[in-house]
Each structure stands twice: as C-alpha cells, then as structure tokens.
Write an enzyme that holds these catalytic residues in place. Structure first.
Site, PDB file in Angstrom:
ATOM      1  CE  LYS A   1      56.352  -8.219 -30.985  1.00  0.00           C
ATOM      2  NZ  LYS A   1      57.004  -9.073 -30.273  1.00  0.00           N
TER       3      LYS A   1
ATOM      4  NE  ARG B   1      51.895 -16.852 -24.445  1.00  0.00           N
ATOM      5  CZ  ARG B   1      52.928 -16.979 -23.908  1.00  0.00           C
ATOM      6  NH1 ARG B   1      53.234 -17.463 -22.775  1.00  0.00           N
ATOM      7  NH2 ARG B   1      53.956 -16.674 -24.635  1.00  0.00           N
TER       8      ARG B   1
ATOM      9  CG  ASP C   1      52.582  -8.720 -31.573  1.00  0.00           C
ATOM     10  OD1 ASP C   1      52.207  -7.884 -30.753  1.00  0.00           O
ATOM     11  OD2 ASP C   1      53.341  -9.798 -31.296  1.00  0.00           O
TER      12      ASP C   1
HETATM   13  N1  BES Z   1      54.528 -12.487 -32.477  1.00  0.00           N
HETATM   14  C1  BES Z   1      55.258 -12.695 -31.108  1.00  0.00           C
HETATM   15  C2  BES Z   1      56.452 -13.747 -31.448  1.00  0.00           C
HETATM   16  C3  BES Z   1      57.450 -13.437 -32.643  1.00  0.00           C
HETATM   17  C4  BES Z   1      58.597 -12.930 -32.408  1.00  0.00           C
HETATM   18  C5  BES Z   1      56.959 -14.080 -33.778  1.00  0.00           C
HETATM   19  C6  BES Z   1      59.507 -12.897 -33.323  1.00  0.00           C
HETATM   20  C7  BES Z   1      57.868 -14.008 -34.941  1.00  0.00           C
HETATM   21  C8  BES Z   1      59.222 -13.243 -34.588  1.00  0.00           C
HETATM   22  C9  BES Z   1      54.600 -12.902 -29.911  1.00  0.00           C
HETATM   23  O1  BES Z   1      53.167 -12.279 -29.663  1.00  0.00           O
HETATM   24  C10 BES Z   1      55.439 -12.440 -28.853  1.00  0.00           C
HETATM   25  O2  BES Z   1      55.621 -11.214 -28.797  1.00  0.00           O
HETATM   26  N2  BES Z   1      55.935 -13.438 -28.021  1.00  0.00           N
HETATM   27  C11 BES Z   1      56.650 -12.639 -26.910  1.00  0.00           C
HETATM   28  C12 BES Z   1      56.265 -13.765 -25.586  1.00  0.00           C
HETATM   29  C13 BES Z   1      56.752 -13.079 -24.406  1.00  0.00           C
HETATM   30  C14 BES Z   1      56.268 -11.841 -23.991  1.00  0.00           C
HETATM   31  C15 BES Z   1      56.565 -14.145 -23.257  1.00  0.00           C
HETATM   32  C16 BES Z   1      58.055 -13.069 -27.144  1.00  0.00           C
HETATM   33  O3  BES Z   1      58.489 -14.379 -28.018  1.00  0.00           O
HETATM   34  O4  BES Z   1      58.961 -12.159 -26.697  1.00  0.00           O
HETATM   35 ZN    ZN Z   2      52.447 -11.971 -31.739  1.00  0.00          ZN
HETATM   36 MN    MN Z   3      53.396 -10.390 -29.303  1.00  0.00          MN
END
Ligand code: BES
Ligand code: ZN
Ligand code: MN
Length: 499
Positions: A280, A354, A273
C-alpha cells in the site's frame, strides 16, 4: 461509572448539573418556562438574544443563584421535533456528556428520556440515553502518561430522571442493557485502537479467550499446525509473509437449547494490512491496524450477547493474520488452494481479506448455521461508494438484508444495500484457477462480495463491508478518533429481533 434512577420534582433535585432538551421552534414550553424562572430568566433571555435556538447539538450552560439545589442547567438543542430520532437522542446525550466531561463535571442528572420519539418505547429512549453517556465516556489512553490521562475525568454516578408514571424496573433494565451493549462496543474499540506492534494474531486470540472466560463462552483456537492439517490455504497464504503465525479463533455462546442451529458470525481479523508484496502507499498506512474491525465487531457482539443473555446460539469465527511483504510472502500470480478445495489466483496480495474470509466461511458451515453474517473492512471501494456514513450490505437473502437494514436504522449504525447480481461473477474468472482474487477497478465492493458468495453456502448469508465505518477520522462526541466498534449495536438489535 454507574447509573441511578431519579424521580420527583425536577427542580428540587440536588445535582451539579441538570441536563434537559429543547426542540428548535418549541422553546416556550411550560417545563422550560418553569426552569427559566428558577434560573432568573436567563434561559428565555438567551433565546431572545438568539444565543440558543434549540438547533441539533447546540448547548447552553446556565448557573443558578446560590442556594438552589440544582447548581447548573445544561440545555441541549434537539433540532426539529418532526426529525427527532432515537439516534439523535443518543447523539445529543453524547454531546452533553462530552461537554460536561470537558468541564470536569463527573456527575449530573439527565432529564432527556422524556422527549417523545415517534414509534419508540420508554425503554428504547432510556437505552439510547444510557448508550449516549457510555459511548461518550470511552477513551483509549493506555499509552498516555499520568498527566495526560488525568486531564480527562472519569464519570461518577450519572442520574437519570424518569416521570412518576414510568416504571423504575423498566428503566433499570434499559440502562443495564445499554451497559451490556456498550461493553461490547468499547471492547471492540479497544481491540481496533491497539497498535499493530502490540496486536499480533496471538494477542487477538488471547483477548478473545480471556473475554470468553469472563463471560462464560466456549473458546477454541486453531493453531498454525492445525490450519495446515485441515488445509486453510487462504489463511496460511496471507499469513506466510509475516513472522507472526496465524490463528483461527472460534467462540461459542449458547443462549438457546443445545440442538438449536446457531447464527454464525465471521469477522475479518487482519491485525495489520500493509498490502503485502502489492504494498500500500505509505500515506495513512497506520490506519491499517483497523483491518481487524470485523473481528472486533464479532467479538464485541459475543460479549454483549452473553451479558444480555440473548436466547440464541451463536458461533463467532475470526481468522487472525497479518499481511506483510517479505521473502516468504505470497506473490502476485501465486495460486492458493483454499479450505473448500477451490483454487484462487492471487493477482493482488492486497486483496487478502477475501482469502481468509473464504476459509472462515467454509469452516463456519461445519456448524450448520441457520444464518451467516460476516463483517469485514474489505474494500476501499466501499468508502468511495458510501463514504463514512454507512456500511455496505450484500447477500443472497433479501429477508435477512431487510432485517439487518432495519436493525441498522434503529441502532444508528446504518447499512445500505449494494446489488449482487450474477453478472458480476464473470469478473472473477481466472484462466489458471477457479477464481482470481480481484475483479478490476469497477464495483470493487460488489466483486469482493461475489468472491465470498462462492464460499457462503446455501443458508441465508449477508456480508457487511465496514471499511468506511470502522474508523472515526476526526472524532465525534460519542466516538473519539479511532476505532468505532461499529457492528455491535446493529447486530445486537438484529439478534433481539430474531430471538
Ligand atoms: N483492508 C483493505 C480495505 C480497506 C481500505 C479498509 C481502506 C479500510 C480502509 C483491503 O484489504 C484492501 O486492501 N482492499 C483492496 C482491494 C483491491 C486490491 C481489489 C482495496 O480496496 O484497494
Ligand atoms: Zn485488508
Ligand atoms: Mn488489503
């Protein structure tokens, strides 16, 4: 590595190391005094000098005089007796195992299952001891050279001592069960630890299919073309930025009668991801190879359930994709039509989990499951809320959530419930589509679950966010740095309770 049950006079056993436990504040028991005598009074001396107090996880190694059948004694601190749990028994067993592995001791005799744990059976204690050893023995060394690999020894025969009045059959069954569960946990850990360059969605699918063949499960793969025909808009949308094609993995285990409705297990399988166009930050981005921890939990649980021959029907569903930025990637503002027919405005391409889970949950309903449980490393907000100490559980069925929380306590993989009140649903309203894929900064774990709820259907459903628990940052005795395989132990415990 294999286990062997041992019985008889403890001090007469021939072993490289005898491992026993001692509670804090209860160091002068008849059993410990007897050992002390055999070890020339060294144990009581170490207690007197406060070198050893029995505190949780404390270790004391003593060498015997020549000619004694038991060469060494490792005393493990168990902490206060009133706080002692199965989870602690597993942890101290791991601590002792790691300690001995690091000292190149490949075989030893464990006499730890005798300690009483409130409300636990002999079989449960033995299983905890077995798991403690097996989890401590895990390592991911596929990419290390021979020299580095040989620095850690492989465990040989581990002997487990039981009392004269305890059943050998029961002990054997408990250790076999520990082996099945840990095979699932370690399979999951291996999948998570595999680096992104080697872990395409196809790789995940191939691992699942090979495991299914070994364990006698049914496996079906939905290729990209089939996903297109069916209209898996979420999976295809997230995958379109990557040069690697998505795949939907479906595994079925049948332990109950043909017609019995299955329990559906859905696992987020984002092999890497990057965040996509909503990229990120680079710090710790390497850890995002663990974004298929939910998939690993599901696949590991299916492996364990099959080995244990649990009397349930299970269907495991894993959408496997990679989330990458590129000229073909989805953009913020894009609107996707998901498998359910609902449209979603993608305001942040990093909220990808999601989108693929929505399709997977929709697809899972075709199996008419009696219960649906999904596992996902879904939100960073979950780490903010609970840290790395517990996974979050949310859903619309309190009975199911209660059972899962109990299973989490028994297995040592804790869950904590967050609310899913209707009020949160308004945060996902979009002006241009049925839903938007982010709900703002507040309550991130809850709004993610509220999104999934639209696709979960009427049967009891629980969502488990393992973002904080799927990866071990520092490394602990039963869990080296890397993938933890979280979910498998909790889920198997839950399934045992329902079948
Ligand atoms: N895979 C990530 C969540 C994650 C973050 C898992 C750190 C493990 C460690 C997920 O896909 C994500 O990026 N979520 C975002 C959602 C936001 C953009 C609403 C997040 O948590 O920042
Ligand atoms: Zn993710
Ligand atoms: Mn993500």
């Amino acid at each position: 590595m294999e286990f062997k049950i041992k019985r008889g006079d403890l001090l007469r056993q021939k072993t490289a190391c005898l491992v026993v436990g001692a509670f804090e504040g209860r160091l002068k028991t008849p059993a410990l005094r007897e050992l002390d005598a055999a070890f020339g009074g060294r144990l009581m001396r170490s207690i007197r000098t406060k070198e050893f107090s029995g505190a949780d996880g404390e270790l004391l190694l003593l060498h015997a005089e020549v000619g004694v059948p038991c060469e060494r004694l490792l005393v493990v601190g168990l902490g206060r007796e009133k706080d002692f749990t199965l989870n602690r028994l597993r942890r101290v067993t791991s601590a002792a195992t790691r300690f001995l592995i690091e000292r190149k001791t490949a075989t030893f005799l464990l006499a730890l299952s005798q300690v009483t744990v409130k409300g636990s059976s002999f079989a449960q204690r033995l299983q905890a001891v077995g798991e403690g050893v097996l989890l401590a023995d895990y390592r991911f060394d596929q990419y290390l050279d021979e020299k580095k690999r040989s620095r850690t020894i492989a465990l040989g025969t581990i002997e487990v001592w039981i009392d004269a009045d305890e059943s050998r059959n029961e002990a054997d069954a408990a250790l076999t069960s520990a082996q099945a569960v840990c095979a699932g946990v370690c399979f999951a850990r291996d999948l998570v630890n595999q680096p992104g360059n080697c872990k395409s969605p196809q790789y995940l699918a191939q691992q699942a299919v090979e495991m299914a063949e070994r364990e006698g499960l049914r496996a079906t793969l939905l290729k990209k073309s089939e996903l297109e025909t069916e209209g898996f808009g979420g999976v295809l949308g997230v995958a379109q930025g990557s040069s690697r094609e998505p795949v939907m993995i479906v595994l079925e285990y049948r332990g109950d009668t043909e017609g019995a409705r299955p329990i559906a297990l859905v696992g987020k399988g984002v092999v890497f991801d990057s965040g996509g166009i909503s990229l990120k930050p680079s710090e710790k981005m390497d850890e995002m190879k663990m974004d298929m921890g939910g998939a690993a939990a599901v696949l590991g649980s299916l492996l364990a359930a099959a080995r244990l021959q649990l009397p349930v029907n299970l269907v495991g569903i894993v959408p496997a994709v990679e989330n990458m930025p590129s000229g073909t990637a989805i953009r913020p503002g894009d609107i996707l039509t998901l498998l359910s027919g609902k449209t979603v405005e993608v305001l942040n391409t990093d909220a990808e989990g999601r989108l693929i889970l929505a399709d997977a949950l929709t697809y899972a309903k075709r199996y008419e499951p009696r219960v649906m449980i999904d596992f996902a490393t879904l939100t960073g907000a979950c780490i903010v809320a609970l840290g790395h100490q517990a996974s979050a559980v949310l859903g619309q069925h309190d009975g199911l959530i209660r059972q899962l929380i109990k299973a989490g306590e028994r297995s040592g993989e804790r869950l904590w419930q967050l609310p899913l009140w209707e009020d949160y649903a308004t945060m996902l309203k979009s002006d241009f589509a049925d839903l938007k894929n982010i709900g703002g900064r507040a309550a991130g774990t809850i709004t993610a679950a509220a999104f999934l709820q639209h696709f979960a259907g009427e049967q009891p459903w629980a969502h488990i966010d393992i973002a904080g628990t799927a990866w071990e940052e520092k490394g602990a005795p039963g869990s080296p740095r890397g993938g933890t395989g979280v979910g498998v132990r909790m889920l198997i415990e839950y399934l045992r309770g329902t079948s």
